[in-house]
Design an enzyme around this catalytic site. Structure first.
Site, PDB file in Angstrom:
ATOM      1  N   GLU A 123       0.850  -1.196   0.000  1.00  0.00           N
ATOM      2  CA  GLU A 123       0.000   0.000   0.000  1.00  0.00           C
ATOM      3  C   GLU A 123       0.884   1.243   0.000  1.00  0.00           C
ATOM      4  O   GLU A 123       1.765   1.393   0.842  1.00  0.00           O
ATOM      5  CB  GLU A 123      -0.904   0.009   1.228  1.00  0.00           C
ATOM      6  CG  GLU A 123      -1.745   1.282   1.377  1.00  0.00           C
ATOM      7  CD  GLU A 123      -2.652   1.243   2.603  1.00  0.00           C
ATOM      8  OE1 GLU A 123      -3.132   0.139   2.935  1.00  0.00           O
ATOM      9  OE2 GLU A 123      -2.859   2.299   3.228  1.00  0.00           O
ATOM     10  N   GLU A 303       1.294   2.695 -16.762  1.00  0.00           N
ATOM     11  CA  GLU A 303       1.256   3.981 -16.055  1.00  0.00           C
ATOM     12  C   GLU A 303      -0.164   4.214 -15.543  1.00  0.00           C
ATOM     13  O   GLU A 303      -1.119   4.235 -16.320  1.00  0.00           O
ATOM     14  CB  GLU A 303       1.661   5.129 -16.976  1.00  0.00           C
ATOM     15  CG  GLU A 303       1.567   6.497 -16.306  1.00  0.00           C
ATOM     16  CD  GLU A 303       2.037   7.640 -17.192  1.00  0.00           C
ATOM     17  OE1 GLU A 303       2.048   8.785 -16.731  1.00  0.00           O
ATOM     18  OE2 GLU A 303       2.393   7.371 -18.365  1.00  0.00           O
ATOM     19  N   GLU A 357       1.768  10.431 -11.668  1.00  0.00           N
ATOM     20  CA  GLU A 357       2.092   9.246 -12.453  1.00  0.00           C
ATOM     21  C   GLU A 357       2.546   8.155 -11.484  1.00  0.00           C
ATOM     22  O   GLU A 357       3.413   8.396 -10.643  1.00  0.00           O
ATOM     23  CB  GLU A 357       3.236   9.528 -13.432  1.00  0.00           C
ATOM     24  CG  GLU A 357       2.977  10.642 -14.418  1.00  0.00           C
ATOM     25  CD  GLU A 357       4.183  10.930 -15.301  1.00  0.00           C
ATOM     26  OE1 GLU A 357       4.076  11.814 -16.158  1.00  0.00           O
ATOM     27  OE2 GLU A 357       5.239  10.275 -15.123  1.00  0.00           O
TER      28      GLU A 357
END
Length: 404
Positions: A123, A303, A357
Site C-alpha cells: 500500500e 502507467e 504518475e
C-alpha cells in the site's frame, strides 16, 4: 429562448451550411469541423459529452481503431459511507485495463481512524488534504509513528500492520495498491474482524484477559471509526523505523525539478530517494497552462494516473495503428498500457494541471521520443519518419520531460 432551443437552431443552421462549424467541432455534439457526424437525437448525458470532447466531435483525425477504455472517474465509484468518513475505490472491475494498480480515496474526519489492518499487497499513499498520524509495525517488532501532511507519502510493504488517524477537521488521502484486483477475497485483513470471528476463550488465552473483555468487539467489522486524536507515544520493541527503513516520506525531501523543456515541474519519489518503496514509483507533475508532458513511453510498467486538479488531454498509441484520445479532469484516474506511447497536455489557458504518475516498479523510467530521434544518426531518423534531416538535427539531445 431556452439554451436547448438555441442549440437546436444553431445545429439546424450548421446542417444547412449557413454558418461555419466551430473549430474543434460542436461542443457536446458528434459533429466535427470537417462536417462529419450529426446531432444526438436520443438519450445522452450532456455533461459527460461536454467533459469528453475527444469521444465525439473533438476527436483527432489521427485516432484509429478499437482501443479499450483507459479512464475512470472516482465520481462513478460507489462510496462507502461510515461514521469516521468515507471510502471509494477504482479496482479492475471498474477499469479492466488497470492490471497493475488499484486506487482508493479515503476521507477521515478529525480523530477518525482507518482501522488496524494489513494486506497481501503493498500500500502506497499520497496526502492531498489535511494531515494524518501514521502507525505501523514490522514482523521484527520495529514500529513507525509519524505525522504526515499535504504532499507527503508512505509505503507499507505487503503484510505490514498499520493504521491511520485524521488530525485536522477534514483529511483526505489517495491510496495505491500494487494489484488491480484489490477487492479479491484474501486481500485485506482487519484486526477487529479477525477478533470478532475468533472464539472468546481463545482470545482470553492469547491475551491473558477474561473472555468478557471482547463482548463489544465490532461485528460486522467497520473499516473506519470515530475516535479522539491519540496522545500516546510508542516505545520498546526493536525500536523505530528510521532512515532507509522508514515507511514514510516527506515531500520536502524531493524538491521540484525545473525541467529543461519548461512548462512545469516534476517531483520524483521512487526507491532511489524512498528506499522501502520497492513496488510503487511516483512522479508528481505540474503543467503550466498549455504545457505538455512530451511524447514518451515507459519501459518498466503500466502507467496509472490520478488527476488532482485542472484539465488534460492525452492520446495513447498502443501499436498496430491503434490510438485513442482521452480527456481528463480532477478526480479522474487513467491507465496507459505497458510501453504504450503517449503525451499529456494541459488544455486550460489559465489553470495549472496537477497529476500523479504511478508505476508498479521500483523507479520512474521513461523513453523520450525526441531524445531517441536526436541520438540516432540524423539520416536514419529522418528517413524513418520522412522529414528533412534539418528537422532531426534541431531536436534537443537532452530529455525535455515537459514542453510548452
Amino acid at each position: 429562448m431556452k439554451y436547448s432551443a438555441v442549440l437546436v437552431a444553431a445545429l439546424a443552421a450548421i446542417a444547412d451550411a449557413t454558418i461555419p462549424i466551430p473549430k474543434g467541432g460542436v461542443p457536446g455534439q458528434p459533429i466535427q469541423e470537417s462536417g462529419k457526424g450529426a446531432v444526438f437525437s436520443g438519450g445522452t448525458n450532456n455533461q459527460l459529452d461536454l467533459q469528453n470532447p475527444s469521444n465525439i466531435g473533438g476527436q483527432p483525425a489521427t485516432d484509429n481503431g478499437l482501443v479499450p477504455n483507459m479512464k475512470w472517474s472516482f465520481s462513478l465509484s460507489k462510496t462507502r459511507m461510515l461514521y469516521g468518513g468515507w471510502i471509494r475505490e477504482q479496482v479492475i472491475q471498474d477499469l479492466p485495463t488497470s492490471h497493475d494498480i488499484a486506487g482508493a480515496q479515503v476521507h477521515l474526519i478529525k480523530g477518525g481512524i482507518r482501522q488496524m489492518h494489513w494486506h497481501r499487497v503493498a500500500e502506497w499513499a499520497y496526502i492531498y488534504a489535511g494531515s494524518f498520524l501514521i502507525s505501523a509495525v514490522t514482523e521484527d517488532g520495529q514500529f513507525q509513528l509519524d505525522k504526515l501532511g499535504v504532499g507527503d507519502m508512505y509505503y507499507f510493504p505487503k503484510g505490514a500492520a498499520h493504521s491511520l488517524q485524521g488530525l485536522e477537521d477534514e483529511n483526505e488521502i489517495l491510496l495505491i495498491f500494487d494489484d488491480g484486483d484489490f477487492d479479491r477475497v484474501g486481500t485485506t485483513f482487519m484486526v477487529a474482524d479477525w477478533i470478532s470471528h475468533t472464539p472468546k476463550d481463545v482470545l482470553a488465552k492469547n491475551f491473558g484477559v477474561p473472555p468478557s473483555t471482547f463482548d463489544k468487539t465490532y461485528n460486522p467489522d467497520l473499516a473506519l471509526i470515530n475516535s479522539t486524536i491519540s496522545t500516546k507515544t510508542v516505545e520498546g520493541g526493536n525500536g523505530a523505523l528510521t532512515g532507509n527503513s522508514s515507511y514514510t516520506f516527506h515531500i520536502s525531501n524531493a524538491p521540484e525539478i525545473q525541467v529543461p523543456g519548461g512548462g512545469g515541474t516534476i517531483q520524483v519519489v521512487d526507491s532511489k530517494n524512498f528506499p522501502v518503496s520497492k513496488t510503487i514509483a511516483c512522479a508528481v507533475v505540474r503543467l503550466k497552462p498549455g504545457g505538455m508532458r512530451e511524447l514518451h513511453w515507459h519501459p518498466t510498467a503500466e502507467e496509472w494516473l490520478y488527476f488532482h486538479s485542472g484539465n488534460a488531454r492525452a492520446t495513447v498509441y498502443i501499436g498496430g495503428g491503434l490510438a485513442r484520445t482521452f480527456d481528463f479532469t480532477a478526480g479522474d484516474a487513467g491507465v496507459f498500457p505497458d510501453n504504450s506511447g503517449h503525451y499529456i497536455e494541459n488544455t486550460s489557458e489559465t489553470e495549472e494541471l496537477i497529476y500523479l504518475e504511478l508505476y508498479k516498479a521500483d523507479r520512474v523510467a521513461d523513453v523520450s521520443l525526441s531524445q531517441w530521434l536526436a541520438l540516432t544518426p540524423s539520416d536514419i531518423a529522418a528517413a524513418a519518419i520522412n522529414v528533412p534531416i534539418e528537422v532531426i538535427e534541431q531536436i534537443k539531445k537532452e530529455k525535455q520531460y515537459i514542453v510548452s
